[in-house]
Scaffold this motif. Structure first.
Motif, PDB file in Angstrom:
ATOM      1  N   THR A 126       0.837  -1.215   0.000  1.00 26.44           N
ATOM      2  CA  THR A 126       0.000   0.000   0.000  1.00 26.44           C
ATOM      3  C   THR A 126       0.863   1.253   0.000  1.00 26.44           C
ATOM      4  OG1 THR A 126      -0.136  -0.183   2.411  1.00 26.44           O
ATOM      5  CG2 THR A 126      -1.940  -1.108   1.140  1.00 26.44           C
ATOM      6  N   GLY A 127       2.041   1.176   0.611  1.00 25.13           N
ATOM      7  CA  GLY A 127       2.933   2.333   0.642  1.00 25.13           C
ATOM      8  C   GLY A 127       3.390   2.729  -0.743  1.00 25.13           C
ATOM      9  N   LEU A 128       3.698   1.729  -1.575  1.00 29.19           N
ATOM     10  CA  LEU A 128       4.105   2.037  -2.950  1.00 29.19           C
ATOM     11  C   LEU A 128       2.966   2.700  -3.725  1.00 29.19           C
ATOM     12  CD1 LEU A 128       6.162  -1.136  -3.941  1.00 29.19           C
ATOM     13  CD2 LEU A 128       7.012   1.198  -3.706  1.00 29.19           C
ATOM     14  N   VAL A 129       1.757   2.199  -3.524  1.00 26.79           N
ATOM     15  CA  VAL A 129       0.603   2.786  -4.220  1.00 26.79           C
ATOM     16  C   VAL A 129       0.421   4.241  -3.791  1.00 26.79           C
ATOM     17  CG1 VAL A 129      -1.900   2.650  -4.516  1.00 26.79           C
ATOM     18  CG2 VAL A 129      -0.531   0.547  -4.469  1.00 26.79           C
ATOM     19  N   ILE A 130       0.534   4.478  -2.473  1.00 19.67           N
ATOM     20  CA  ILE A 130       0.392   5.854  -1.973  1.00 19.67           C
ATOM     21  C   ILE A 130       1.504   6.749  -2.535  1.00 19.67           C
ATOM     22  CG2 ILE A 130       0.501   7.288   0.117  1.00 19.67           C
ATOM     23  CD1 ILE A 130      -0.802   4.956   1.626  1.00 19.67           C
ATOM     24  N   TYR A 131       2.733   6.238  -2.526  1.00 19.03           N
ATOM     25  CA  TYR A 131       3.887   7.017  -2.992  1.00 19.03           C
ATOM     26  C   TYR A 131       3.725   7.441  -4.445  1.00 19.03           C
ATOM     27  CZ  TYR A 131       8.825   7.964  -4.116  1.00 19.03           C
ATOM     28  OH  TYR A 131      10.003   8.528  -4.542  1.00 19.03           O
ATOM     29  N   PHE A 132       3.403   6.484  -5.309  1.00 17.64           N
ATOM     30  CA  PHE A 132       3.310   6.813  -6.730  1.00 17.64           C
ATOM     31  C   PHE A 132       2.045   7.612  -7.041  1.00 17.64           C
ATOM     32  CE2 PHE A 132       6.261   3.145  -7.116  1.00 17.64           C
ATOM     33  CZ  PHE A 132       7.293   3.830  -7.728  1.00 17.64           C
ATOM     34  N   SER A 133       0.999   7.423  -6.263  1.00 16.27           N
ATOM     35  CA  SER A 133      -0.209   8.244  -6.453  1.00 16.27           C
ATOM     36  C   SER A 133       0.078   9.700  -6.128  1.00 16.27           C
ATOM     37  CB  SER A 133      -1.353   7.712  -5.577  1.00 16.27           C
ATOM     38  OG  SER A 133      -1.699   6.389  -5.931  1.00 16.27           O
ATOM     39  N   VAL A 134       0.808   9.939  -5.037  1.00 17.45           N
ATOM     40  CA  VAL A 134       1.201  11.302  -4.674  1.00 17.45           C
ATOM     41  C   VAL A 134       2.119  11.887  -5.743  1.00 17.45           C
ATOM     42  CG1 VAL A 134       2.497  12.691  -2.997  1.00 17.45           C
ATOM     43  CG2 VAL A 134       0.903  10.937  -2.199  1.00 17.45           C
ATOM     44  N   ALA A 135       3.035  11.064  -6.255  1.00 14.52           N
ATOM     45  CA  ALA A 135       3.959  11.542  -7.290  1.00 14.52           C
ATOM     46  C   ALA A 135       3.211  11.939  -8.560  1.00 14.52           C
ATOM     47  CB  ALA A 135       4.972  10.446  -7.611  1.00 14.52           C
ATOM     48  N   LEU A 136       2.181  11.173  -8.929  1.00 15.61           N
ATOM     49  CA  LEU A 136       1.413  11.497 -10.122  1.00 15.61           C
ATOM     50  C   LEU A 136       0.710  12.844  -9.972  1.00 15.61           C
ATOM     51  CD1 LEU A 136      -0.192   8.034 -11.021  1.00 15.61           C
ATOM     52  CD2 LEU A 136       1.430   9.352 -12.398  1.00 15.61           C
ATOM     53  N   VAL A 137       0.257  13.146  -8.748  1.00 22.07           N
ATOM     54  CA  VAL A 137      -0.434  14.416  -8.516  1.00 22.07           C
ATOM     55  C   VAL A 137       0.531  15.592  -8.526  1.00 22.07           C
ATOM     56  CG1 VAL A 137      -1.784  15.732  -6.820  1.00 22.07           C
ATOM     57  CG2 VAL A 137      -2.306  13.319  -7.236  1.00 22.07           C
ATOM     58  N   ILE A 138       1.667  15.455  -7.820  1.00 19.68           N
ATOM     59  CA  ILE A 138       2.594  16.585  -7.646  1.00 19.68           C
ATOM     60  C   ILE A 138       3.491  16.788  -8.853  1.00 19.68           C
ATOM     61  CG2 ILE A 138       4.507  17.467  -6.245  1.00 19.68           C
ATOM     62  CD1 ILE A 138       3.242  16.169  -3.825  1.00 19.68           C
ATOM     63  N   LEU A 139       3.918  15.681  -9.477  1.00 20.98           N
ATOM     64  CA  LEU A 139       4.906  15.794 -10.563  1.00 20.98           C
ATOM     65  C   LEU A 139       4.273  15.774 -11.950  1.00 20.98           C
ATOM     66  CD1 LEU A 139       7.654  13.380  -9.158  1.00 20.98           C
ATOM     67  CD2 LEU A 139       7.593  15.867  -9.029  1.00 20.98           C
ATOM     68  N   ARG A 140       2.955  15.715 -12.034  1.00 22.88           N
ATOM     69  CA  ARG A 140       2.302  15.695 -13.350  1.00 22.88           C
ATOM     70  C   ARG A 140       2.622  17.010 -14.099  1.00 22.88           C
ATOM     71  NH1 ARG A 140      -1.739  12.658 -15.294  1.00 22.88           N
ATOM     72  NH2 ARG A 140      -2.202  11.869 -13.201  1.00 22.88           N
ATOM     73  N   GLY A 141       3.041  16.868 -15.338  1.00 29.05           N
ATOM     74  CA  GLY A 141       3.393  18.033 -16.155  1.00 29.05           C
ATOM     75  C   GLY A 141       4.837  18.435 -16.044  1.00 29.05           C
TER      76      GLY A 141
END
Length: 454
Positions: free
Chosen positions: A436-451
């Motif tokens: 679950t930690g990996l899912v949370i980590y990459f989900s946050v990354a998709l939001v912050i680093l998108r673009g």
């Protein structure tokens, strides 16, 4: 042979002399370090009275195996002379047909008593009780009771607690201590020296954890096991201490992510050790495969921002550590009955803000670490290093919060479905939080680093 024993011409005589004179606890410790064959030879050379003292020690390892290796008549005589609770312990560990053969050689009253104790579930109060206690009718005097204690003292496990029963119904009415008894006048009724309150009792099926808490709460040396008002036996404080040491050992083994060991570590065979540890390791390994599946799901993101992989060990360990902390705290609180199943929501409300604060603390440390490395020149995270730092910080808050919450709820879930909460081992919690930690980590990354990087 152990260096404890001297080398003499007549070794059997020397061993017998030592076993007769030294403290029984020291002898048990020595026997525990010998092989089963050597220990059996040594025990065969011991005087019978000394043999009974040795087998009456709960610390004697492999007592059932050692008793079974003795000559059959001697083993039967030994069980007769031992305390009833220890004899029941030994018979419980013996396999058939040895158990039935030894039971068949005992006197009918003792055999019936032992079969009664063996009939109760292991770990219950009745399974570790002794029937060798002092009980007297309520119409006796202090003097008559003291005379009776002098006669039966050698055949009773303890004389510090005296239980007073109704002479007609045999129901337990009062209990008193030896101190109160010896301060009374010989002609005083026994009830006059007994506290005017109902004795603290437990039922035959009371589990040993609750039994230990009862003894601790009321500061007792022994607690009677009562069924429908009649006293079946007593559990003494030394018996419950031995039982709780065994229970704690089992919990520690399970919490470490393995089955509880049936024997001391150094006595376990190689194959038995593999069997105890291999199953859990395979289960945890299969569970960890979900981590690989989670990373494969974000393979494209990893190719675009390879820098994110640098923080995966940091992210995973932080969530696992917070989950293990919460699990340890809740399991211990459940064991001490500080909390119950109904308190799950209170624990959740407590762990949620705790996880947020702890996650924020680690997030600040993570952001500072990235900033320091960037400014000092230890590593160049690129032009978007501030966004990377924000990703790590935000992810840590979410992962630590989830770890604390899930780690605290898992013991409740296991207890609710009938499993031992100690089965919520630290490796199991860490595996759950890793995925679950990996899912949370990459989900946050998709939001912050998108673009930017993604």
């Amino acid at each position: 042979m152990n260096d404890f024993f001297p080398v003499a011409d007549d070794e059997a005589v020397a061993i017998a002399r030592i076993l007769a004179n030294d403290h029984v606890a020291d002898l048990v410790d020595v026997l525990n370090h010998e092989s089963r064959e050597t220990a059996t030879e040594l025990l065969c050379a011991v005087a019978f009275e000394r043999l009974v003292e040795i087998f009456d020690q709960p610390e004697l390892e492999g007592a059932a195996e050692l008793a079974g290796a003795l000559p059959h008549p001697k083993a039967s005589k030994l069980l007769t002379a031992m305390s009833v609770d220890r004899a029941a312990d030994i018979l419980r560990e013996l396999d058939e047909p040895a158990r039935s053969e030894l039971l068949g050689a005992l006197a009918p009253p003792l055999r019936a008593t032992l079969l009664s104790i063996l009939g109760y579930p292991e770990g219950s109060a009745a399974s570790i009780m002794t029937t060798e206690f002092v009980s007297v009718p309520s119409d006796w005097t202090v003097g008559r009771t003291l005379d009776y204690i002098r006669k039966v003292e050698r055949t009773r496990e303890t004389v510090y607690a005296i239980y007073i029963v109704d002479p007609r119904t045999n129901l337990l009415v009062r209990s008193t201590g030896l101190r109160r008894l010896i301060t009374g006048e010989p002609d005083d009724p026994i009830l006059s020296v007994a506290p005017d309150r109902v004795p603290v009792t437990v039922t035959p099926l009371t589990d040993r954890e609750h039994l230990a808490q009862t003894i601790s709460k009321y500061d007792l040396l022994a607690v009677p096991v009562v069924d429908n008002g009649k006293i079946l036996g007593i559990v003494t404080i030394d018996d419950i201490i031995d039982a709780m040491i065994e229970e704690t050992t089992e919990d520690v083994h399970r919490f470490g992510g393995m089955e509880a060991l049936d024997e001391p570590y150094m006595k376990m065979s190689f194959l038995a050790m593999i069997k105890k540890r291999g199953g859990w390791l395979c289960a945890l390994f299969i569970s960890e495969m979900l981590t690989a599946n989670a990373m494969q799901s974000y393979e494209g993101e990893l190719e675009k921002a390879i820098v994110l992989t640098l923080f995966i060990p940091l992210i995973m360990s932080s969530g696992g550590n917070s989950g293990s902390q919460a699990t340890s705290l809740v399991i211990r609180a459940l064991a001490l009955r500080e909390i119950g199943l109904r308190d799950w929501w209170r624990v959740a409300l407590r762990e949620l803000p705790t996880g947020l604060v702890l996650g924020a603390m680690l997030g600040v440390v993570g952001v500072c670490r990235i900033a320091l490395w960037q400014y000092v020149g230890f590593y160049d995270y690129g032009s978007h290093w501030l966004l990377i730092a924000a990703t790590v910080g935000a992810a840590l808050i979410g992962i630590v919060t989830f770890g604390s919450l899930s780690g605290s709820m898992l013991p409740f879930a296991l207890k609710r479905i009938g499993f031992d909460p100690a089965s919520a081992s630290a490796p199991f919690v860490a595996t759950l939080v890793d995925v679950t930690g990996l899912v949370i980590y990459f989900s946050v990354a998709l939001v912050i680093l998108r673009g930017t990087l993604l």
